[in-house]
Write a protein that holds these residues in place. Structure first.
Motif, PDB file in Angstrom:
ATOM      1  N   GLU A   1       0.828  -1.207   0.000  1.00 33.24           N
ATOM      2  CA  GLU A   1       0.000   0.000   0.000  1.00 33.24           C
ATOM      3  C   GLU A   1       0.861   1.255   0.000  1.00 33.24           C
ATOM      4  O   GLU A   1       0.562   2.232  -0.704  1.00 33.24           O
ATOM      5  CB  GLU A   1      -0.941  -0.016   1.203  1.00 33.24           C
ATOM      6  CG  GLU A   1      -2.036  -1.068   1.105  1.00 33.24           C
ATOM      7  CD  GLU A   1      -3.055  -0.972   2.221  1.00 33.24           C
ATOM      8  OE1 GLU A   1      -3.555   0.142   2.475  1.00 33.24           O
ATOM      9  OE2 GLU A   1      -3.350  -2.010   2.851  1.00 33.24           O
TER      10      GLU A   1
ATOM     11  N   CYS B   1      -0.343  -5.927  -2.146  1.00 36.36           N
ATOM     12  CA  CYS B   1      -1.550  -5.404  -1.502  1.00 36.36           C
ATOM     13  C   CYS B   1      -2.611  -6.494  -1.363  1.00 36.36           C
ATOM     14  O   CYS B   1      -2.511  -7.558  -1.968  1.00 36.36           O
ATOM     15  CB  CYS B   1      -2.142  -4.252  -2.323  1.00 36.36           C
ATOM     16  SG  CYS B   1      -1.151  -2.754  -2.361  1.00 36.36           S
ATOM     17  N   TYR B   2      -3.633  -6.211  -0.586  1.00 34.92           N
ATOM     18  CA  TYR B   2      -4.811  -7.068  -0.558  1.00 34.92           C
ATOM     19  C   TYR B   2      -5.645  -6.803  -1.810  1.00 34.92           C
ATOM     20  O   TYR B   2      -5.637  -5.700  -2.363  1.00 34.92           O
ATOM     21  CB  TYR B   2      -5.683  -6.768   0.660  1.00 34.92           C
ATOM     22  CG  TYR B   2      -5.070  -7.139   1.992  1.00 34.92           C
ATOM     23  CD1 TYR B   2      -4.836  -8.468   2.319  1.00 34.92           C
ATOM     24  CD2 TYR B   2      -4.752  -6.152   2.924  1.00 34.92           C
ATOM     25  CE1 TYR B   2      -4.280  -8.814   3.550  1.00 34.92           C
ATOM     26  CE2 TYR B   2      -4.202  -6.486   4.152  1.00 34.92           C
ATOM     27  CZ  TYR B   2      -3.962  -7.814   4.460  1.00 34.92           C
ATOM     28  OH  TYR B   2      -3.417  -8.153   5.667  1.00 34.92           O
ATOM     29  N   LYS B   3      -6.392  -7.820  -2.244  1.00 36.09           N
ATOM     30  CA  LYS B   3      -7.455  -7.601  -3.223  1.00 36.09           C
ATOM     31  C   LYS B   3      -8.669  -7.045  -2.482  1.00 36.09           C
ATOM     32  O   LYS B   3      -8.781  -7.190  -1.270  1.00 36.09           O
ATOM     33  CB  LYS B   3      -7.827  -8.900  -3.928  1.00 36.09           C
ATOM     34  CG  LYS B   3      -6.734  -9.483  -4.800  1.00 36.09           C
ATOM     35  CD  LYS B   3      -7.200 -10.773  -5.467  1.00 36.09           C
ATOM     36  CE  LYS B   3      -6.103 -11.365  -6.333  1.00 36.09           C
ATOM     37  NZ  LYS B   3      -6.517 -12.642  -6.977  1.00 36.09           N
ATOM     38  N   ASN B   4      -9.581  -6.459  -3.234  1.00 36.44           N
ATOM     39  CA  ASN B   4     -10.793  -5.946  -2.577  1.00 36.44           C
ATOM     40  C   ASN B   4     -11.728  -7.069  -2.139  1.00 36.44           C
ATOM     41  O   ASN B   4     -12.746  -6.818  -1.495  1.00 36.44           O
ATOM     42  CB  ASN B   4     -11.527  -4.945  -3.479  1.00 36.44           C
ATOM     43  CG  ASN B   4     -12.131  -5.581  -4.721  1.00 36.44           C
ATOM     44  OD1 ASN B   4     -11.799  -6.705  -5.101  1.00 36.44           O
ATOM     45  ND2 ASN B   4     -13.021  -4.847  -5.371  1.00 36.44           N
TER      46      ASN B   4
ATOM     47  N   ASP C   1     -10.334  -9.738  -0.435  1.00 43.93           N
ATOM     48  CA  ASP C   1      -9.623 -10.389   0.668  1.00 43.93           C
ATOM     49  C   ASP C   1     -10.177  -9.938   2.019  1.00 43.93           C
ATOM     50  O   ASP C   1     -10.664  -8.813   2.163  1.00 43.93           O
ATOM     51  CB  ASP C   1      -8.132 -10.059   0.620  1.00 43.93           C
ATOM     52  CG  ASP C   1      -7.422 -10.740  -0.538  1.00 43.93           C
ATOM     53  OD1 ASP C   1      -7.985 -11.706  -1.099  1.00 43.93           O
ATOM     54  OD2 ASP C   1      -6.305 -10.304  -0.893  1.00 43.93           O
TER      55      ASP C   1
ATOM     56  N   TYR D   1      -8.809  -6.594   3.457  1.00 44.72           N
ATOM     57  CA  TYR D   1      -9.049  -5.328   2.744  1.00 44.72           C
ATOM     58  C   TYR D   1      -9.781  -4.328   3.633  1.00 44.72           C
ATOM     59  O   TYR D   1     -10.747  -4.674   4.310  1.00 44.72           O
ATOM     60  CB  TYR D   1      -9.858  -5.603   1.482  1.00 44.72           C
ATOM     61  CG  TYR D   1     -10.484  -4.380   0.862  1.00 44.72           C
ATOM     62  CD1 TYR D   1      -9.703  -3.333   0.385  1.00 44.72           C
ATOM     63  CD2 TYR D   1     -11.873  -4.265   0.748  1.00 44.72           C
ATOM     64  CE1 TYR D   1     -10.282  -2.208  -0.187  1.00 44.72           C
ATOM     65  CE2 TYR D   1     -12.460  -3.155   0.176  1.00 44.72           C
ATOM     66  CZ  TYR D   1     -11.656  -2.115  -0.286  1.00 44.72           C
ATOM     67  OH  TYR D   1     -12.232  -1.003  -0.842  1.00 44.72           O
TER      68      TYR D   1
ATOM     69  N   GLU E   1     -11.797  -0.687   3.438  1.00 49.15           N
ATOM     70  CA  GLU E   1     -12.442   0.221   2.487  1.00 49.15           C
ATOM     71  C   GLU E   1     -11.716   1.561   2.451  1.00 49.15           C
ATOM     72  O   GLU E   1     -11.387   2.131   3.492  1.00 49.15           O
ATOM     73  CB  GLU E   1     -13.910   0.431   2.860  1.00 49.15           C
ATOM     74  CG  GLU E   1     -14.767  -0.791   2.627  1.00 49.15           C
ATOM     75  CD  GLU E   1     -16.243  -0.506   2.834  1.00 49.15           C
ATOM     76  OE1 GLU E   1     -16.564   0.549   3.402  1.00 49.15           O
ATOM     77  OE2 GLU E   1     -17.072  -1.343   2.435  1.00 49.15           O
TER      78      GLU E   1
ATOM     79  N   HIS F   1      -8.756   1.958   1.200  1.00 46.04           N
ATOM     80  CA  HIS F   1      -7.332   1.709   0.993  1.00 46.04           C
ATOM     81  C   HIS F   1      -7.075   1.251  -0.436  1.00 46.04           C
ATOM     82  O   HIS F   1      -7.972   0.756  -1.122  1.00 46.04           O
ATOM     83  CB  HIS F   1      -6.844   0.642   1.961  1.00 46.04           C
ATOM     84  CG  HIS F   1      -6.625   1.137   3.351  1.00 46.04           C
ATOM     85  ND1 HIS F   1      -5.638   0.646   4.167  1.00 46.04           N
ATOM     86  CD2 HIS F   1      -7.249   2.090   4.084  1.00 46.04           C
ATOM     87  CE1 HIS F   1      -5.667   1.258   5.342  1.00 46.04           C
ATOM     88  NE2 HIS F   1      -6.648   2.142   5.313  1.00 46.04           N
TER      89      HIS F   1
ATOM     90  N   THR G   1      -5.541  -1.227  -3.298  1.00 50.40           N
ATOM     91  CA  THR G   1      -5.591  -2.678  -3.416  1.00 50.40           C
ATOM     92  C   THR G   1      -4.704  -3.135  -4.561  1.00 50.40           C
ATOM     93  O   THR G   1      -4.099  -2.316  -5.269  1.00 50.40           O
ATOM     94  CB  THR G   1      -7.026  -3.139  -3.702  1.00 50.40           C
ATOM     95  OG1 THR G   1      -7.420  -2.601  -4.986  1.00 50.40           O
ATOM     96  CG2 THR G   1      -7.996  -2.662  -2.626  1.00 50.40           C
TER      97      THR G   1
ATOM     98  N   GLY H   1      -9.040  -8.630  -8.410  1.00 51.21           N
ATOM     99  CA  GLY H   1     -10.170  -8.324  -7.549  1.00 51.21           C
ATOM    100  C   GLY H   1     -11.445  -8.221  -8.360  1.00 51.21           C
ATOM    101  O   GLY H   1     -11.463  -8.464  -9.574  1.00 51.21           O
TER     102      GLY H   1
ATOM    103  N   TRP I   1     -10.349   2.900  -6.344  1.00 51.47           N
ATOM    104  CA  TRP I   1      -9.793   3.648  -5.214  1.00 51.47           C
ATOM    105  C   TRP I   1     -10.603   4.929  -5.047  1.00 51.47           C
ATOM    106  O   TRP I   1     -10.833   5.654  -6.012  1.00 51.47           O
ATOM    107  CB  TRP I   1      -8.323   3.988  -5.450  1.00 51.47           C
ATOM    108  CG  TRP I   1      -7.621   4.627  -4.286  1.00 51.47           C
ATOM    109  CD1 TRP I   1      -7.962   4.568  -2.980  1.00 51.47           C
ATOM    110  CD2 TRP I   1      -6.421   5.408  -4.356  1.00 51.47           C
ATOM    111  NE1 TRP I   1      -7.053   5.267  -2.209  1.00 51.47           N
ATOM    112  CE2 TRP I   1      -6.097   5.791  -3.033  1.00 51.47           C
ATOM    113  CE3 TRP I   1      -5.597   5.821  -5.404  1.00 51.47           C
ATOM    114  CZ2 TRP I   1      -4.986   6.571  -2.734  1.00 51.47           C
ATOM    115  CZ3 TRP I   1      -4.487   6.589  -5.106  1.00 51.47           C
ATOM    116  CH2 TRP I   1      -4.184   6.954  -3.789  1.00 51.47           C
TER     117      TRP I   1
END
Length: 578
Positions: free
Chosen positions: A138, A195-198, A200, A203, A205, A207, A209, A293, A316
């Motif tokens: 991130e 990063c995380y996927k949306n 995951d 995740y 909100e 942030h 991804t 994602g 985003w």
């Protein structure tokens, strides 16, 4: 991001003083007011996330002034409003301008936050590896996004890859534009994996991804490709002189299809533009296919509004917090106004799109039918006492609605529409929804990257490499148009876009409609090298008196004196600026 952890300056006091000398006194003062030292932050997943929050809080604080997003909006061909509302920046006076300075100073402050966070999180012993990896991803994405703003605005810029607390060096020279882009790509290639996927569990909100990083990477590739396109490539833009005048009587003109020759962006000359366009459409296709994602084009009536702001349309979105003046936003106040107790606009509602912009869009297109405000009431004494409201535009379609008292014009007010009036503007409805529309401190979400952008990047890039005949590029373009009930474009018949010049121009036009009020227009004109020509085709000032004439020096912003005076490695400003 609505709930901000305790504000983190995330810098030891000595480091703060050193970095403050490299940027500006305003930044130093802002950073110092809520200070905790690194050794006060717990060595844990929660502590690591505090460092990350410190970086996001800087991004949020950038939007609680009048600088963002208007630094991206005011200086383009289609936005207008009262000339006083645009100030010196809107007139092209960039030297020493607070908006121009803020873009540099706030940008490097955000980069410094990211660098410091990466350093201190890297020292922690009790952080789970998935959390550490995601945080680093991130932070890399935030850095890449910031450098992307800076390199497009200033050209060659210093690359501060590590925090000053690590290097101790505040004298950093400018890196070549290609090197800056290479670093941006490196950061995003890491971030799209880290990063995380949306989808995951980790995740958060608001942030960034994997999808954010991959989508931004596609946009970076497309920006580089268009900036390196062969000199003299053709593209058209709707524009020209806003009005004619005969015997002192003004009349609005129709926007004209004006052809321009592209110019290389300084620093991107010599790149294989088709190779970068290939990278762009391949990356966009991966995002579209769900590899990073879950994202999609949602129905038009589901795009805007606070409840939709982290939905599948958005890769985003900035999530301001109205309860904290440090992290609220003010752009919705300017673009949509604030209301009094009677629901009348008593302040704000100053900036909108020009009449030429509105006229180039089909009246049935939801982006003007629903996306533009066609009625409003101001709380000014004369208007309220005489029950006089306003409507836009002054066309036969809307005059008939007003005369026939069709809803929403069916109350006891009289509605007028005065061409060449200071407020005869196409105002947006994108940012109407806030928790409290009577307050200048707003919490309206702001889109930083949308799925529609990925679709149009794919369309543009695929067509430049493979042509239009197989229909793939056209299908992506029409996906965006059809969502708004605009007439689909075709590869045959009248107005077809089978020719690459027509297709390229149609995508640029579509971007100007789809992303109005989202800060993209200036960058789109610059990346094709047509910004100066398009601005000057307006012929001086626009309908409302905003000065639009530009020179070659306006392609780049001047570096602020706060940097020139303290960074010995930068000895001269951008061309044309002192």
């Amino acid at each position: 991001m609505k709930t901000i952890y305790r504000y983190i300056s995330a810098i030891a006091a000595g480091t703060l003083l050193v970095f403050g000398a490299t940027s500006c006194e305003n930044w130093l003062e802002e950073e110092a007011y809520d200070f905790i030292s690194p050794n006060e932050i717990e060595d844990s997943d929660d502590g690591a996330n505090q460092w990350l929050t410190g970086a996001y809080s800087k991004l949020l604080s950038m939007f609680n002034s009048n600088n963002f997003p208007f630094i991206w909006e005011y200086d383009c061909d289609y936005m207008t409003g009262p000339s006083w509302a645009f100030g010196t920046y809107g007139a092209g006076n960039f030297q020493g301008n607070t908006m121009v300075n803020a873009m540099w100073e706030d940008g490097y402050a955000l980069i410094h936050r990211c660098n410091s966070a990466m350093y201190y999180v890297g020292q922690m012993q009790n952080v789970s590896e998935r959390v550490r990896t995601a945080i680093n991803g991130e932070l890399k994405c935030l850095k890449a996004w910031t450098y992307f703003q800076l390199v497009r605005g200033y050209g060659a810029i210093p690359l501060r890859k590590e925090s000053i607390s690590e290097t101790g060096d505040r004298h950093v020279p400018r890196s070549d534009v290609k090197d800056v882009y290479a670093y941006i790509i490196e950061l995003l290639q890491d971030a799209e994996k880290e990063c995380y996927k949306n989808t995951d569990a980790g995740y958060v909100e608001g942030h960034v991804t994997q999808g954010t990083a991959a989508g931004l990477l596609a946009k970076v590739y497309a920006t580089m490709a268009s900036g390196a396109m062969p000199e003299g490539s053709q593209i058209w833009v709707y524009g020209g002189k806003p009005y004619s005048e005969v015997a002192g009587v003004k009349a609005y003109t129709e926007p004209q299809k004006l052809y321009y020759s592209t110019h290389n962006v300084e620093g991107l000359e010599g790149l294989d533009y088709k190779e970068y366009y290939k990278l762009a459409y391949e990356k966009a296709e991966q995002v579209i296919n769900g590899e990073y994602g879950s994202y999609s084009l949602v129905p038009f009536d589901s795009i805007w509004g606070m409840s939709n702001s982290t939905g599948p349309e958005f890769l985003w979105t900035l999530q301001p917090d109205a309860s904290d003046t440090r992290y609220c936003e003010s752009f919705s106040y300017h673009l949509c106004g604030i209301l009094d107790a009677n629901g009348y606009i008593f302040d704000g509602l100053w900036h909108g799109q020009r009449d030429h912009w509105y006229k180039m869009v089909e009246s049935k297109d939801l982006r003007v039918k629903e996306g533009i405000r066609h009625i409003w009431k101001r709380g000014w004494t004369y208007e309220v006492e005489n029950k006089i409201g306003a409507y836009y535009p002054d066309t036969a379609e809307y005059r008939e609605k007003v005369e026939n008292k069709e809803a929403p014009y069916n109350d006891d007010w009289t509605y007028v529409s005065k061409q060449f009036d200071t407020y005869y503007i196409a105002y947006t409805t994108k940012y109407l929804e806030r928790s409290d529309d009577t307050n200048t401190h707003g919490d309206c979400p702001y889109p930083l990257l949308r799925f529609a952008d990925i679709k149009l990047i794919y369309a543009e890039a695929y067509a430049e490499v493979n042509g239009t005949s197989d229909g793939k590029a056209l299908a992506a373009l029409n996906d965006v148009r059809s969502r708004s009930e605009a007439t689909p474009l075709s590869l045959s018949g009248d107005g077809n876009v089978s020719d690459i010049v027509e297709f390229r121009s149609a995508v640029l036009r579509e971007r100007s409609i789809e992303f109005a009020f989202e800060g993209d227009r200036r960058w789109d004109l610059l990346r094709y090298g047509i910004y100066v020509d398009v601005m000057n085709a307006i012929g001086g000032s626009d309908e409302l008196g905003v000065y639009k004439t530009r020179a070659e020096r306006h392609r780049l912003f001047p570096i602020p004196s706060s940097e020139l005076d303290t960074n010995d490695s930068i000895t001269e400003n951008n061309p044309g600026w002192s």
